[in-house]
Write an enzyme that holds these catalytic residues in place. Structure first.
Site, PDB file in Angstrom:
ATOM      1  N   ASP B 317       0.827  -1.216   0.000  1.00 18.99           N
ATOM      2  CA  ASP B 317       0.000   0.000   0.000  1.00 18.99           C
ATOM      3  C   ASP B 317       0.855   1.258   0.000  1.00 18.99           C
ATOM      4  OD1 ASP B 317       0.837  -0.839   2.569  1.00 18.99           O
ATOM      5  OD2 ASP B 317      -0.518   0.607   3.487  1.00 18.99           O
ATOM      6  N   GLU B 318       0.258   2.316  -0.518  1.00 20.82           N
ATOM      7  CA  GLU B 318       0.773   3.682  -0.379  1.00 20.82           C
ATOM      8  C   GLU B 318       2.234   3.845  -0.805  1.00 20.82           C
ATOM      9  OE1 GLU B 318      -1.965   5.647   3.039  1.00 20.82           O
ATOM     10  OE2 GLU B 318      -0.288   4.499   3.820  1.00 20.82           O
TER      11      GLU B 318
END
Lengths: 542, 542
Positions: B317-318
């Site tokens: 993620d991210e």
């Protein structure tokens, strides 16, 4: 390169002592004083309050092994002197505790030898002992007072630094109240506003009307006996905390009607309770009935005796006109008295209650609606508690009344939990959550400039309403956010140069206070990842 | 008059049993069965898992003296039969626990005599024992099972009913993790997603890279040894809970750089960390360096052995492109390889990691960005965890991937606490607070209609991120809101008639579950004033 040179330089500077709330004057040196044993002695005759506090703080400092999160990798400090005990000197043994109590103190810690705490009153000594306890930190296997010699001269900015707890909507055990009082004392707070009854429950013994507790407490176990109340008042006093009870009239009184339905209007209207009350269950004392004034005055008679503080809160918030306008007795009365109306009845009702309260020798404390949302003019010694918005404080002092602010936008610590009506998937009127930064940034004196008006500002109060709180969550709902208010009320908003203190510059100290409180058994919530607490400034918004 | 007649009629109806989550089939009678002693016996040979659970529930039911808040003034129920023990029959002793585990069970409680719990697997027996424990309530000085005879036939709607806990940003003791697993079992949840490391800390022992724990754990005490992890896995398994660990790569890895700076890009950029990471401190594995893949794969090698579940979360993620775009090594490499770019490097990096993970025999579990925010195509057995918005689930299943939803707007239980950057007096991206009503109203299957796509929905996970949480507050942050998700994942959104269950109709049962959990030592937060819990419907929005 320059930056790292500066960082290196800073690292060599003696540890900055992080007392919360920050003392007014705080001079520190560059030596460190070793602490082998904590002995605290008094000079002359001292009050039981001070002797009790010395015993408490002796135990706290002895058992505490505290190191600020940012000091997690601090090397053992070299000491150049040894602590030889704290001498506590109190001028007076007068244990009177009220708005005029002097809470000032001074502390001197030499590099070596005896430290001194001087105060005019027992309560000043208590504040100084708390400060002293925060000076002692862990140092390898021993303890140390860093950055000596130290000179502290301290006194509060505001005389009312309060915490309002609603023990009616949900119950709080004595244990959780004692823990809350402990936590308040760690932050030099001095008023416990005990919102002891409300529409949902009457959890306190009444000798005048035993039915109130019998029918109104959630259970016999979930209520406070006279002995319980006295114990809370005593426990609070030993920590320099006044207990101001609130018996809210004429609104928020549905529970009275479970014992005395004949005194009431608009009892538990369903399903359209929202037409009659701010929240369910609806119900207000019937202002047309002389018996409702008599009831309120007997409540005042009873509880002004049980609660010893010279201030007594009589509520007065959120009264609903429609509740009375539709009441059959009110309607019948007004039909026969065409020159009167609900407003004049309410003014008359307030007058009778406040006049009666005055006969007990107590000062009234009321929510701001009594002043602003009715035509009634309270006695000039009344203290107004504001909550509605930022204009309330300037408006109050411009009318010449003393004021305590519980601005709901900053100080309602229960907010930010969304709605609690189970068929409504939405927010609450008082969302969002009040972060500690938001609490800290509030200035009760904003928009007040006149010197006389400024003097009418007694202080501030955070509030925990209990629609979505009870003793299972009380610690984290209150702390450390209440501590943020406590510093602005004790130390004030500005530093010595007149600059407003920023949340950025106080964040590290508040982290320390949070961890200190956790160490003392208060489940204060974390403010950030520990990494941020250990690396001050690294988690700032660019 | 009619209303009170109806109320009178309702009061005469047998107590409605309030099991949480609600069983799929729940037939009850109008008698009551007295319970003098809790004896639970097994038929045939049973697994240690079942024997342990019987012992646990024997103790819970024996010590519990539970009465629903709405039954606070219930008169002692008259019994017409006596409970003669619960016989537990389990078809299989196979302790395998995975997505395919059968958790179904039936319970029959006659008015008099022996009750029966039948299950195909030990884990079905566990679910049934929890249900049984909720059938027994207090009855004066004794216990009772009300509304017998009872027949329950139950099985979960979704096979993945998870709770995600971030133990990196702040630390959680084993004690608090065990308590959380207990609470999960009270709500028939079956996946503990252990977000064990993140940018801020690496609180788990590594035998491959001991430096990770040495430099990355907040302290030796604030970390998990191999023995600790094994203990958590065992404790969870005994409660029918799988432990899926997450080792997030390539982002959220600053802490790796404290041990291995040479593997990293954009380490702790200050003050403009927001250009390089979603939150401080910035730092990502350097995707141009073969050593970073080797590192990730060795982590996979090590922890796929320690964590026994057949699903392994690799984060994803991210990730921040700028972090790599400005990295000197990446820039140098791309200068020499004009046909490549950061995106192609990332795709290649993901491929190597996922291919390696496949060699361990585990299925990958990743955040949705791996699928949607990169050009990488994960293996088809990958489970995608969505969080960004309501479209993520339909998008995922339309691509043929299995999905678990942690929709941040509904299931991020840390939200609603405002910003945590100390120089910012504002809200957080994920405000407001997710009320239990909001949690309950989320439907993971909304906007998915195709039968095959519906089969790809494995379930849901609430998430507690720990920027503003740690073990001091974990109970109240999670409970009872996680229980609201648990019911929708176990029972499903609709009743037998196909009508979507409303929060209004389940509120009383959730109150019960909250008080039951408090009684069992979980500090679940209160949902309403107790008065509302005692008066169902009286606190509804009109």
């Amino acid at each position: 390169m320059k930056l790292s040179a500066i960082v290196g330089f800073l690292a060599a500077v003696p540890t900055v002592l992080a007392v919360w709330p920050l003392p007014q004057t705080f001079d520190q040196g560059s030596q460190n004083t070793g602490v082998h044993s904590i002995n605290i002695i008094t000079e002359g005759k001292t009050s039981p309050i001070v002797r009790g506090a010395i015993s408490r703080y002796h135990s706290i400092v002895n058992s505490e092994s505290f190191l600020a999160p940012a000091d997690y990798d601090r090397e053992t400090l070299k000491t150049s002197g040894m602590f030889a005990g704290l001498v506590v000197c109190v001028e007076s043994n007068d244990e009177q505790l009220d708005l005029d109590t002097d809470e000032s103190y001074t502390i001197d810690v030499p590099v070596s030898g005896k430290a001194t705490l001087k105060a005019k009153t027992p309560y000043g000594a208590l504040r100084g002992l708390e400060t002293f306890s925060q000076l002692v930190t862990s140092n390898g296997y021993a303890k140390v007072i860093a950055s000596t010699p130290i000179h502290i001269a301290d006194a509060p900015t505001y005389s009312h630094r309060g915490l309002h707890l609603d023990t009616a909507r949900n119950f709080y055990s004595l244990k959780s109240i004692f823990r809350t009082l402990d936590a308040m004392s760690y932050n030099k707070m001095n008023v416990f506003h005990w919102h002891i009854v409300d529409a949902q429950a009457w959890p306190v013994e009444s000798k005048t009307f035993p039915e109130l507790q019998e029918k109104g407490a959630y259970s016999a176990q979930m209520s406070y006996s006279y002995a319980d109340v006295k114990q809370v008042i005593q426990y609070a006093k030993e920590r320099g905390i006044r207990v101001i009870p609130e018996f809210d009239v004429p609104g928020h009184t549905y529970i009275v009607g479970t014992a005395f339905p004949e005194l009431m209007s608009c009892m538990n209207k369903q399903p359209d309770w929202d037409q009659y009350a701010a929240e369910p269950p609806s119900g207000q004392l019937n202002i047309v009935k002389p018996e409702s004034v008599e009831f309120a005055n007997k409540i005042i008679d009873e509880y002004t005796k049980l609660f010893t503080d010279d201030i007594f809160h009589v509520g007065g918030d959120e009264v609903n006109r429609k509740c009375w306008e539709e009441d059959p007795d009110v309607k019948a009365y007004l039909k026969d008295h065409p020159n009167e109306d609900v407003e004049s009845l309410l003014v008359d009702w307030y007058a009778k209650v406040h006049e009666h309260l005055a006969t007990t020798g107590k000062h009234a404390y009321t929510w701001e609606e009594t002043l602003f949302h009715s035509n009634y003019t309270p006695p000039k010694d009344t203290i107004i508690q504001t909550w509605i918005d930022g204009e309330s404080v300037p408006k109050t002092v411009s009318k010449g009344y003393r004021v305590v602010s519980s601005n709901s936008d900053s100080y309602y610590l229960d907010c930010g939990h969304g709605a609690w009506l189970p068929n409504f998937d939405g927010n609450s009127w008082c969302d969002p959550f009040k972060t500690w930064m938001h609490v800290y940034n509030y200035d009760v004196a904003a928009n007040v400039t006149d010197a006389k008006e400024l003097e009418l500002i007694l202080g501030t109060e955070v509030a925990l309403w209990s629609e979505q709180s009870d003793e299972t969550v009380v610690d984290s709902r209150l702390w450390p956010r209440a501590a943020a208010m406590a510093e602005t009320a004790w130390t004030g908003k500005k530093d010595a140069s007149g600059k407003v203190r920023t949340t950025e510059e106080v964040a590290s100290r508040l982290h320390e206070q949070r961890f200190r409180m956790v160490g003392r058994g208060i489940n204060a919530e974390p403010l950030q990842p520990l990494w941020c607490a250990r690396n001050p400034g690294a988690c700032n918004l660019p």
